[in-house]
Design an enzyme around this catalytic site. Structure first.
Site, PDB file in Angstrom:
ATOM      1  N   LYS A   1       0.885  -1.179   0.000  1.00 15.06           N
ATOM      2  CA  LYS A   1       0.000   0.000   0.000  1.00 15.06           C
ATOM      3  C   LYS A   1       0.912   1.215   0.000  1.00 15.06           C
ATOM      4  O   LYS A   1       1.425   1.625   1.031  1.00 15.06           O
ATOM      5  CB  LYS A   1      -0.873  -0.016   1.259  1.00 15.06           C
TER       6      LYS A   1
ATOM      7  N   GLU B   1       8.114   0.747  11.829  1.00 12.37           N
ATOM      8  CA  GLU B   1       9.247   1.681  11.704  1.00 12.37           C
ATOM      9  C   GLU B   1       8.633   3.075  11.712  1.00 12.37           C
ATOM     10  O   GLU B   1       7.980   3.476  10.746  1.00 12.37           O
ATOM     11  CB  GLU B   1      10.024   1.427  10.402  1.00 12.37           C
TER      12      GLU B   1
ATOM     13  N   CYS C   1      13.095  10.066   8.511  1.00 10.47           N
ATOM     14  CA  CYS C   1      12.769   9.638   9.879  1.00 10.47           C
ATOM     15  C   CYS C   1      13.962   9.814  10.804  1.00 10.47           C
ATOM     16  O   CYS C   1      13.813  10.099  11.979  1.00 10.47           O
ATOM     17  CB  CYS C   1      12.304   8.194   9.873  1.00 10.47           C
TER      18      CYS C   1
ATOM     19  N   GLU D   1       7.924  15.698  16.051  1.00  7.04           N
ATOM     20  CA  GLU D   1       8.606  15.517  14.765  1.00  7.04           C
ATOM     21  C   GLU D   1       8.079  16.554  13.772  1.00  7.04           C
ATOM     22  O   GLU D   1       6.863  16.740  13.655  1.00  7.04           O
ATOM     23  CB  GLU D   1       8.318  14.106  14.240  1.00  7.04           C
TER      24      GLU D   1
HETATM   25  P1  NAD Z   1       1.748   8.185   7.566  1.00  4.55           P
HETATM   26  O1  NAD Z   1       1.727   7.419   8.835  1.00  4.55           O
HETATM   27  O2  NAD Z   1       0.810   9.300   7.404  1.00  4.55           O
HETATM   28  O3  NAD Z   1       1.491   7.212   6.323  1.00  4.55           O
HETATM   29  C1  NAD Z   1       2.280   6.057   6.074  1.00  4.55           C
HETATM   30  C2  NAD Z   1       1.450   5.072   5.267  1.00  4.55           C
HETATM   31  O4  NAD Z   1       0.356   4.626   6.069  1.00  4.55           O
HETATM   32  C3  NAD Z   1       0.843   5.670   3.997  1.00  4.55           C
HETATM   33  O5  NAD Z   1       0.851   4.709   2.971  1.00  4.55           O
HETATM   34  C4  NAD Z   1      -0.576   5.986   4.453  1.00  4.55           C
HETATM   35  O6  NAD Z   1      -1.492   6.053   3.383  1.00  4.55           O
HETATM   36  C5  NAD Z   1      -0.861   4.808   5.371  1.00  4.55           C
HETATM   37  N1  NAD Z   1      -1.917   5.047   6.362  1.00  4.55           N
HETATM   38  C6  NAD Z   1      -2.310   6.229   6.890  1.00  4.55           C
HETATM   39  N2  NAD Z   1      -3.330   6.024   7.776  1.00  4.55           N
HETATM   40  C7  NAD Z   1      -3.560   4.699   7.809  1.00  4.55           C
HETATM   41  C8  NAD Z   1      -4.465   3.870   8.533  1.00  4.55           C
HETATM   42  N3  NAD Z   1      -5.330   4.372   9.410  1.00  4.55           N
HETATM   43  N4  NAD Z   1      -4.416   2.536   8.340  1.00  4.55           N
HETATM   44  C9  NAD Z   1      -3.520   1.999   7.478  1.00  4.55           C
HETATM   45  N5  NAD Z   1      -2.653   2.737   6.751  1.00  4.55           N
HETATM   46  C10 NAD Z   1      -2.655   4.066   6.923  1.00  4.55           C
HETATM   47  O7  NAD Z   1       3.254   8.661   7.365  1.00  4.55           O
HETATM   48  P2  NAD Z   1       3.832   9.561   6.185  1.00  4.55           P
HETATM   49  O8  NAD Z   1       3.394  10.973   6.409  1.00  4.55           O
HETATM   50  O9  NAD Z   1       3.557   8.922   4.865  1.00  4.55           O
HETATM   51  O10 NAD Z   1       5.390   9.408   6.432  1.00  4.55           O
HETATM   52  C11 NAD Z   1       6.098  10.197   7.328  1.00  4.55           C
HETATM   53  C12 NAD Z   1       6.331   9.442   8.628  1.00  4.55           C
HETATM   54  O11 NAD Z   1       7.006   8.215   8.362  1.00  4.55           O
HETATM   55  C13 NAD Z   1       7.231  10.211   9.571  1.00  4.55           C
HETATM   56  O12 NAD Z   1       6.721  10.133  10.868  1.00  4.55           O
HETATM   57  C14 NAD Z   1       8.550   9.467   9.477  1.00  4.55           C
HETATM   58  O13 NAD Z   1       9.367   9.601  10.603  1.00  4.55           O
HETATM   59  C15 NAD Z   1       8.081   8.064   9.278  1.00  4.55           C
HETATM   60  N6  NAD Z   1       9.137   7.238   8.681  1.00  4.55           N
HETATM   61  C16 NAD Z   1       9.749   6.299   9.468  1.00  4.55           C
HETATM   62  C17 NAD Z   1      10.790   5.527   8.945  1.00  4.55           C
HETATM   63  C18 NAD Z   1      11.491   4.485   9.788  1.00  4.55           C
HETATM   64  O14 NAD Z   1      12.107   3.590   9.213  1.00  4.55           O
HETATM   65  N7  NAD Z   1      11.425   4.554  11.105  1.00  4.55           N
HETATM   66  C19 NAD Z   1      11.197   5.705   7.620  1.00  4.55           C
HETATM   67  C20 NAD Z   1      10.546   6.672   6.853  1.00  4.55           C
HETATM   68  C21 NAD Z   1       9.515   7.428   7.399  1.00  4.55           C
END
Ligand code: NAD
Length: 495
Positions: free
Chosen positions: A179, A254, A288, A389
């Site tokens: 997804k 993650e 991240c 963040e």
């Molecule tokens: P997000 O949590 O908004 O979305 C991530 C994914 O989850 C997207 O595909 C989104 O469509 C999906 N999603 C959103 N709500 C959902 C739900 N209720 N159920 C299932 N799926 C859902 O994050 P983002 O804005 O896309 O990415 C930024 C975040 O990701 C930051 O917090 C960053 O730190 C984190 N990140 C972490 C790592 C790591 O390895 N620790 C790496 C990259 C990014």
């Protein structure tokens, strides 16, 4: 860059079939100039059902899980080579979709190829164990594929996040539903085309773009999804964790970070300043592991702050397609505006904006989602701007007096993802690395990654581990098998 040569057909990939989705319409906008470059109909929950059914069938009919490791590895090696061969195409598409510089997206594409290559090689080294028996039987510990798993990914490094999940999930013998994020779905679809051309049996991979709350949620809740691997924000991760708890399903999370990067007074300040600037401002801070809380020992505080500000002001802001650009646009205007609001709130609360704190004034950048590299001082570690963040090019700087004061402040965070330490004293580096709550620590360097080294977050930064040789195991069930060698009946039954 012409979009004609890029693969932006309005098709999603459901169980090995390319089809126009009937879910929400996604408008893909180039954040460097605000032009809509493609539209895509996303997936529905019915597509999730179809993809899971196709995944189960594909695992069964292709015999994927039962193939010998070297046979699955051969397919992963071909995918790796195909990613390498298409690296420029992937990079262009990802730059268009996310705004990142071409140098970075090319590096991400090559790292995705390396992930498939490493995973294929690691797969052939995996071993099951004969365990010590306590009777006349053979006892062993083996690993088996889970079945169909879900991979939910964020927009900041889509090709690398996809590879980190898809390669080990397939290596373990599973089918996988990806997804991708709404803001950056295209490289995941391109990866599916590459996997298909490389001979991955149809149905083992589906790519289902669409809103997380609809498509991601449906994947996680589906009764036949046996594991979720999620990378994204902590609040989304927490919601998925609840679903996993209800289903008693394994989950890897993650999540976010607010990583400390620490400059001790004895550090090589040239090296430290360059590393800190890279740690926070590369990828426009949308990382991240961004080193977003900069701790500077008080005796060198003023000198280092001056150098950091000068360095940040000299960074070249521009579109990701310009080879001289160091800081590209943010992924979307909505995200840029959210970052700007957090900085403004901090300013109103009394923080000092030492540089940046606004969109650049240059005329050629007006249409894009650009934001200047920003350094904020005059704050305390408990302030909102130091705790939440931001996920943009914004660093807060904080002085510290001694080791004890530093560790208290650095660990005063709900997150525990990464940490940078800049010092010439290896004993001090070692003590600090051990004392700080972080899944990854860099000493006199930052943001360096090897696929063979495990990656995980502590506290609210995550659960479980990705990468490394054991990454494949996280997509498997462990099973113990006992085989009698005596030929005798168990005496309890009396015969
Ligand atoms: P997000 O949590 O908004 O979305 C991530 C994914 O989850 C997207 O595909 C989104 O469509 C999906 N999603 C959103 N709500 C959902 C739900 N209720 N159920 C299932 N799926 C859902 O994050 P983002 O804005 O896309 O990415 C930024 C975040 O990701 C930051 O917090 C960053 O730190 C984190 N990140 C972490 C790592 C790591 O390895 N620790 C790496 C990259 C990014």
């Amino acid at each position: 860059m012409s979009t004609d040569t890029l693969d932006t057909r309005d098709e999603i990939y459901v169980g090995g079939v390319w089809t126009r989705g009937s879910g929400a319409l996604i408008e893909s906008v180039n954040p460097a100039n605000s032009e809509v470059f493609a539209t895509l109909h996303g997936a529905t929950t019915a597509d999730v059902d179809a993809a899971v059914a196709a995944g189960l069938k594909a695992v069964e009919e292709s015999g994927w899980a039962k193939k010998l490791p070297h046979e699955r590895a051969a397919v992963l090696h071909r995918i790796s080579s195909a990613i390498e061969a298409n690296a420029d195409r992937i990079a262009e598409l990802q730059t268009l979709d996310t705004g990142k510089t071409l140098a970075e997206t090319k590096a991400l594409a090559m790292s995705a190829a390396a992930t498939f290559r490493f995973t294929a090689s690691a797969l052939e080294t995996m071993e099951d164990a004969l365990t010590s028996p306590r009777g006349n039987y053979l006892s062993m510990s083996t690993y088996e594929a889970i079945g169909v798993v879900g991979a939910i990914t964020p927009w900041n490094s889509p090709i690398a996040s996809d590879a980190q999940k898809v390669a080990p999930a397939l290596a373990a013998g599973n089918a996988v539903l990806v997804k991708p994020p709404v803001w950056a779905p295209w490289v995941s679809l391109l990866l599916a085309r590459i996997c298909e051309e490389a001979g991955l049996p149809a149905g083992l991979l589906s790519v289902l773009p669409g809103p997380g709350r609809v498509v991601g949620d449906a994947i996680a809740r589906h009764p036949d999804i046996g594991k979720i691997s999620f990378t994204g924000g902590t609040s989304t991760g927490r919601q998925l964790g609840h679903i996993a708890a209800e289903k008693i399903m394994p989950i890897t999370l993650e999540l976010g970070g607010k990583s400390p990067t620490i400059i001790f007074a004895d550090a090589d300040l040239d090296q430290a300043v360059a590393g800190v600037l890279y740690g926070i401002f590369s990828s426009s801070g949308q990382s991240c592991i961004a080193g977003s809380r900069v701790f500077i020992q008080r005796s060198v505080y003023d000198a280092v702050v001056e150098r950091l500000v000068k360095g940040a002001e000299a960074l070249r802001i521009g579109p990701g397609t310009d080879p001289s650009t160091q800081v590209g646009p943010l992924v979307a205007h909505a995200h840029r505006d959210a970052v700007a609001r957090m900085v403004e709130d901090a300013r109103l609360a009394g923080a000092q904006i030492l540089c940046g704190g606004a969109a650049p004034e240059e005329l050629r950048l007006q249409a894009g989602a650009f934001y200047e590299p920003t350094i904020i001082g005059g704050v305390s570690n408990s302030d909102v701007i130091c705790q939440e963040e931001i996920f943009g090019p914004v660093a807060v700087i904080l002085p510290f007096d001694d080791e004890a004061d530093l560790i208290l402040q650095a660990n005063d965070s709900v997150f525990g993802l990464a940490c940078g330490i800049w010092t010439a004293d290896y004993r001090l580096a070692w003590r600090t690395a051990r004392a700080v709550s972080a899944g990854t620590v860099w000493v006199n360097t930052y943001k360096q990654f090897s696929i063979s080294t495990p990656f995980s977050g502590l506290k609210e930064s995550g659960l479980g581990t990705e990468k490394g040789r054991d990454g494949i195991r996280s997509y498997m069930h462990q099973k113990s098998i006992y085989i009698d060698l005596s030929g005798a009946s168990i005496p309890w039954a009396g015969n």
